[in-house]
Scaffold this active site. Structure first.
Site, PDB file in Angstrom:
ATOM      1  N   LEU A   1       0.859  -1.187   0.000  1.00 23.40           N
ATOM      2  CA  LEU A   1       0.000   0.000   0.000  1.00 23.40           C
ATOM      3  C   LEU A   1       0.894   1.236   0.000  1.00 23.40           C
ATOM      4  O   LEU A   1       1.813   1.335   0.809  1.00 23.40           O
ATOM      5  CB  LEU A   1      -0.904   0.020   1.241  1.00 23.40           C
ATOM      6  CG  LEU A   1      -2.011  -1.034   1.318  1.00 23.40           C
ATOM      7  CD1 LEU A   1      -2.722  -0.942   2.659  1.00 23.40           C
ATOM      8  CD2 LEU A   1      -2.996  -0.876   0.176  1.00 23.40           C
ATOM      9  N   ASP A   2       0.629   2.169  -0.906  1.00 21.57           N
ATOM     10  CA  ASP A   2       1.396   3.421  -0.936  1.00 21.57           C
ATOM     11  C   ASP A   2       1.200   4.190   0.372  1.00 21.57           C
ATOM     12  O   ASP A   2       0.176   4.026   1.039  1.00 21.57           O
ATOM     13  CB  ASP A   2       0.955   4.279  -2.117  1.00 21.57           C
ATOM     14  CG  ASP A   2       1.368   3.686  -3.453  1.00 21.57           C
ATOM     15  OD1 ASP A   2       2.314   2.881  -3.471  1.00 21.57           O
ATOM     16  OD2 ASP A   2       0.730   4.028  -4.473  1.00 21.57           O
ATOM     17  N   PRO A   3       2.134   5.041   0.755  1.00 20.63           N
ATOM     18  CA  PRO A   3       2.015   5.795   2.019  1.00 20.63           C
ATOM     19  C   PRO A   3       0.673   6.510   2.227  1.00 20.63           C
ATOM     20  O   PRO A   3       0.133   6.471   3.331  1.00 20.63           O
ATOM     21  CB  PRO A   3       3.188   6.775   1.941  1.00 20.63           C
ATOM     22  CG  PRO A   3       4.227   6.029   1.165  1.00 20.63           C
ATOM     23  CD  PRO A   3       3.459   5.263   0.124  1.00 20.63           C
TER      24      PRO A   3
END
Length: 310
Positions: free
Chosen positions: A51-53
């Site tokens: 998951l991206d930040p």
């Protein structure tokens, strides 16, 4: 003191564990996995489905030997709630018509900010549901293949509407069999670990899951104890060692168990309909072994042993 540390040792011992974290917005998936490693004191920790930040939601953390299942669990379908911001006015009817065009198999290229190679790929969108709308803000539920870029999907929906659009916010609500309601926060995990170190292991045990739960939906084959050690040495499973089995097709991934003990995961060499109990014939080629050598009795013989006896 021995009692206080045994629970944390159990997390990484034997076949490892799975912990479901509700990832907050901000840190990367790698950072969250590192925090879990530091909390538990387990050196081998991984995760499935980055998951991206800025994205929150279900992050499956694998601990100990469960890390070996990463390649399998990365392939699990995902579900997301996405907030799409359109850059112009579109009628409800037109928006629904455009959204319907993006179900099924679609072409995608990872966005420029992605860490992977920007090669064209095919992903399947099982369903897109329009949950609600307020003007140009559109809330969507997307069920899709692993590796689908929802940011790109939102961008392309906006283009297809003729006004442009972008993803304003994203949350993963499911990864494989695990839902967001199954997850705990990092703070909850930290409290459970501290309680376990103080002697109360109940909260931590309620959080930790078996790797078998992550393999829900994969066909299972139950074998005799006498066949287990050979599998741990890398041998292929013969139908002679099988007690019972689910239905599966040739080349399917299959979990091999002795009762509730996960021995290995392998590729089916034949379909289950061709298994003849008690007869010779190779059924599964293991490619991920989860159990230690020597746990089950060695009753099989090598070719060298057979030659020595003869």
């Amino acid at each position: 003191m021995e009692t206080k540390t045994s629970v944390l040792q159990d997390i990484s011992s034997h076949q490892g564990s799975v912990i479901l974290i509700d990832k907050p917005r901000g840190p990367s998936s790698h950072q969250v996995a590192a925090w879990v490693r530091d909390m538990t004191g387990v050196s081998s920790v991984g995760h499935t489905g980055t998951l991206d930040p800025p994205v929150s939601g279900v992050l499956v953390i694998l601990i100990g030997r469960a890390v070996r299942l990463t390649t399998i669990l990365h392939q699990d379908d995902k579900e997301y709630i996405a907030l799409l911001r359109l850059q112009g006015d579109v009628s409800d009817a037109e928006l629904k018509e455009v959204i319907a065009l993006f179900t099924g198999r679609i072409y995608q290229k990872p966005p420029k900010r992605s860490a992977v190679k920007r090669a064209l790929r095919i992903r399947e969108i099982q369903d897109i549901e329009l949950l609600s709308r307020e003007g140009r803000l559109v809330l969507l539920r997307v069920r899709c293949d692993s590796g689908t870029y929802i940011r790109s999907l939102c961008h392309h929906i906006g283009l297809a509407c003729g006004v442009g659009g972008h993803m304003a916010e994203l949350r993963r609500t499911r990864s494989g069999p695990f839902l967001e309601k199954d997850c705990v926060t990092l703070h909850t995990l930290r409290d459970a670990v501290e309680l376990a170190r103080a002697g109360d292991d109940a909260p931590l045990r309620s959080i930790v899951r078996s790797p078998l739960e992550a393999l829900e939906g994969i066909p299972r084959v139950y074998i005799k104890e006498s066949a287990a050690d050979a599998i741990c040495h890398g041998a292929r499973l013969s139908s002679k060692g099988i007690i019972s089995h689910d239905n599966f097709q040739m080349e399917d991934q299959v979990a091999i168990l002795v009762e509730k003990d996960l021995i290995a995961v392998g590729d089916a060499l034949i379909s289950s309909s061709r298994i003849v109990p008690g007869e010779k014939g190779l059924v599964i080629a293991p490619h991920i072994v989860m159990q230690d050598i020597g746990v089950y009795p060695k009753v099989w013989k090598t070719h060298q042993t057979k030659r020595e006896k003869s």
